[in-house]
Design a protein around this motif. Structure first.
Motif, PDB file in Angstrom:
ATOM      1  N   GLU A 175      77.915  71.289  71.811  1.00 20.64           N
ATOM      2  CA  GLU A 175      76.820  70.606  71.138  1.00 20.64           C
ATOM      3  C   GLU A 175      76.905  70.754  69.622  1.00 20.64           C
ATOM      4  OE1 GLU A 175      74.951  73.287  73.851  1.00 20.64           O
ATOM      5  OE2 GLU A 175      73.246  73.385  72.506  1.00 20.64           O
ATOM      6  N   PRO A 176      76.740  69.648  68.885  1.00 17.64           N
ATOM      7  CA  PRO A 176      76.859  69.717  67.432  1.00 17.64           C
ATOM      8  C   PRO A 176      75.642  70.344  66.754  1.00 17.64           C
ATOM      9  CG  PRO A 176      76.375  67.476  68.091  1.00 17.64           C
ATOM     10  CD  PRO A 176      76.569  68.262  69.354  1.00 17.64           C
ATOM     11  N   ASN A 177      74.481  70.266  67.377  1.00 19.94           N
ATOM     12  CA  ASN A 177      73.285  70.824  66.756  1.00 19.94           C
ATOM     13  C   ASN A 177      73.060  72.215  67.293  1.00 19.94           C
ATOM     14  OD1 ASN A 177      72.624  67.620  67.243  1.00 19.94           O
ATOM     15  ND2 ASN A 177      72.229  68.386  65.198  1.00 19.94           N
ATOM     16  N   LYS A 178      73.666  73.157  66.615  1.00 18.48           N
ATOM     17  CA  LYS A 178      73.684  74.521  67.134  1.00 18.48           C
ATOM     18  C   LYS A 178      72.353  75.225  66.936  1.00 18.48           C
ATOM     19  CE  LYS A 178      78.149  74.482  67.955  1.00 18.48           C
ATOM     20  NZ  LYS A 178      78.563  74.309  69.341  1.00 18.48           N
ATOM     21  N   PHE A 179      71.991  75.987  67.959  1.00 14.91           N
ATOM     22  CA  PHE A 179      70.862  76.909  67.849  1.00 14.91           C
ATOM     23  C   PHE A 179      71.334  78.155  68.585  1.00 14.91           C
ATOM     24  CE2 PHE A 179      66.517  78.437  68.875  1.00 14.91           C
ATOM     25  CZ  PHE A 179      65.969  78.397  67.608  1.00 14.91           C
ATOM     26  N   LEU A 180      72.211  78.893  67.895  1.00 12.58           N
ATOM     27  CA  LEU A 180      72.996  79.931  68.568  1.00 12.58           C
ATOM     28  C   LEU A 180      72.141  80.972  69.278  1.00 12.58           C
ATOM     29  CD1 LEU A 180      75.702  80.407  65.824  1.00 12.58           C
ATOM     30  CD2 LEU A 180      76.033  79.363  68.063  1.00 12.58           C
ATOM     31  N   ARG A 181      71.032  81.374  68.615  1.00 15.23           N
ATOM     32  CA  ARG A 181      70.228  82.434  69.242  1.00 15.23           C
ATOM     33  C   ARG A 181      69.657  81.955  70.571  1.00 15.23           C
ATOM     34  NH1 ARG A 181      66.651  82.367  63.841  1.00 15.23           N
ATOM     35  NH2 ARG A 181      68.752  82.187  63.082  1.00 15.23           N
ATOM     36  N   GLY A 182      69.383  80.654  70.676  1.00 12.56           N
ATOM     37  CA  GLY A 182      68.902  80.082  71.929  1.00 12.56           C
ATOM     38  C   GLY A 182      70.032  79.950  72.940  1.00 12.56           C
ATOM     39  N   GLN A 183      71.181  79.459  72.473  1.00  8.44           N
ATOM     40  CA  GLN A 183      72.314  79.277  73.389  1.00  8.44           C
ATOM     41  C   GLN A 183      72.716  80.613  74.025  1.00  8.44           C
ATOM     42  OE1 GLN A 183      74.008  76.438  70.112  1.00  8.44           O
ATOM     43  NE2 GLN A 183      75.562  76.662  71.663  1.00  8.44           N
ATOM     44  N   ILE A 184      72.676  81.667  73.210  1.00 14.46           N
ATOM     45  CA  ILE A 184      73.055  82.988  73.727  1.00 14.46           C
ATOM     46  C   ILE A 184      71.989  83.497  74.711  1.00 14.46           C
ATOM     47  CG2 ILE A 184      73.428  85.399  73.071  1.00 14.46           C
ATOM     48  CD1 ILE A 184      74.739  84.332  70.478  1.00 14.46           C
ATOM     49  N   ALA A 185      70.721  83.264  74.383  1.00 12.64           N
ATOM     50  CA  ALA A 185      69.649  83.690  75.295  1.00 12.64           C
ATOM     51  C   ALA A 185      69.779  82.971  76.632  1.00 12.64           C
ATOM     52  CB  ALA A 185      68.290  83.399  74.666  1.00 12.64           C
ATOM     53  N   TRP A 186      70.166  81.694  76.573  1.00 15.41           N
ATOM     54  CA  TRP A 186      70.272  80.838  77.763  1.00 15.41           C
ATOM     55  C   TRP A 186      71.321  81.356  78.752  1.00 15.41           C
ATOM     56  CZ3 TRP A 186      74.468  77.901  79.450  1.00 15.41           C
ATOM     57  CH2 TRP A 186      74.189  76.880  80.361  1.00 15.41           C
TER      58      TRP A 186
END
Ligand code: UDP
Ligand code: MG
Length: 331
Positions: A175-186
């Motif tokens: 995904e180009p619109n990164k929200f890393l802290r969310g992606q890692i939590a997911w």
């Protein structure tokens, strides 16, 4: 590929004054953890002397590697690039402005060794941050919590230590619109935190003006929730119910009270009310469609202009899309 014990990824945007002190403190603390370390600086097209300072560091210390972007692609993309080029069994993400104290790294690492895949640093306090920034962040994270089922930790930035496995999973998320802290939590796995007091920015100014903050907030919401898309449905029901009441009242008034409701005011107020709700709903849909559009374009996530990471120059990000593209009208 031989892995290092630990990699440290530092996104840098106009941090020339702080980098020497940061590196000094990083080096001494990371050495307490392991001597087999690497430091990856990602220069997000700084307009000050950051790049030449990083180049000098790389010359004096072979463990320093750097990537320099062709233009400013944004903090999240800079971190992603650093992760993609990292070769550590454990990877620390830390800001380049000394707000995240490097001295916390041994504690992060010790917790990691107890078997956690993610150890994030949670802010017990935040010095030197404006009232506006603290309260908007507070509202945003609580709102996000209501909008999504993914448990994204509150009062936490990207300062954390993650296991190689997490880095690899992240690279599978184009995904180009990164929200890393969310992606890692997911992702799940065993995650925990240690607390710290966040310092004020020591030098320079924030690279997150309100426009970037807003875009980042919308990236977080659109990536983790479809609830706003249902706003139109809810608003539609509400407005219809209100209209029904008004109709009943108008008929009652006309036939029973012998008083016909007339007037410009009621017409204008109701049509502007509906118009506002409609535009708001279209705007929400637009936020999602703009991001779909960026995703289907499949542009590289970033373009590297210079690097010493042993790979070809003109390397391109593996991720799809064009996050942070300044010329993009949907940004
Ligand atoms: N940063 C970046 N690109 C940007 C903006 C910021 O790489 O476009 C870096 C910046 O150098 C810092 C980190 O991201 O290391 C966090 O940014 P900043 O401190 O400006 O944000 P704040 O702490 O004010 O939220
Ligand atoms: Mg900062």
């Amino acid at each position: 590929m031989k892995l290092h014990d630990i990699s440290v990824v530092v996104p840098v945007y106009n941090e020339e004054k702080g980098i020497p002190e940061l590196f000094d403190r990083l080096r001494t603390t990371v050495e307490k953890v392991s001597r087999d370390a690497e430091f990856i600086f990602v220069n997000d097209a700084s307009t000050d002397g950051s790049l030449s300072i990083i180049r000098q560091l790389a010359e004096t210390d072979k463990r320093v590697r750097f990537i320099s972007f062709s233009r400013n692609f944004g903090h999240q993309v800079a971190v992603t690039a650093g992760l993609e080029h990292s070769r550590g069994k454990a990877v620390v993400i830390i800001d380049g402005d000394l707000q995240d104290p490097p001295e916390l790294i041994p504690e992060l690492y010790a917790t990691y060794q107890k078997g956690f895949k993610v150890v994030y640093a949670k802010r017990r306090s935040r010095a030197g941050e404006s009232w506006f920034k603290k309260s908007t962040a507070r509202v945003f994270y609580r709102l996000l919590k209501r909008l999504t089922h993914v448990h994204i930790p509150i009062d936490t930035g990207d300062f954390r230590l993650i296991d190689r496995q997490i880095v690899e999973q992240l690279s599978l998320m184009p995904e180009p619109n990164k929200f890393l802290r969310g992606q890692i939590a997911w992702m799940g796995f065993r995650q925990t935190f240690v607390e710290f007091d966040r310092d004020a920015r020591k030098y320079g100014t924030t690279g997150y003006p309100i426009k970037k903050m807003l875009r980042f907030a919308f990236d977080g919401i659109t990536a983790f929730s479809d609830v706003p898309l249902k706003f139109a449905t809810a608003a539609g029901f509400l407005v219809s119910a209100m209209a029904l009441l008004v109709i009943v009242y108008a008929l009652f008034s006309h036939f029973v009270l012998n008083h016909t409701i007339t007037g410009w005011t009621s017409l204008i107020v109701s049509s502007m009310f509906i118009g506002g709700i409609q535009l708001f709903a279209i705007g929400i849909i637009g936020e999602y469609i703009g991001r779909i559009n960026q995703t289907v374009r499949k542009r590289p996530l970033y373009i590297v202009e210079e690097q010493n990471t042993g790979q070809e120059t003109n390397d391109e990000g593996t991720g799809a899309g064009s996050a942070g593209n300044e010329s993009n009208p949907y940004d």
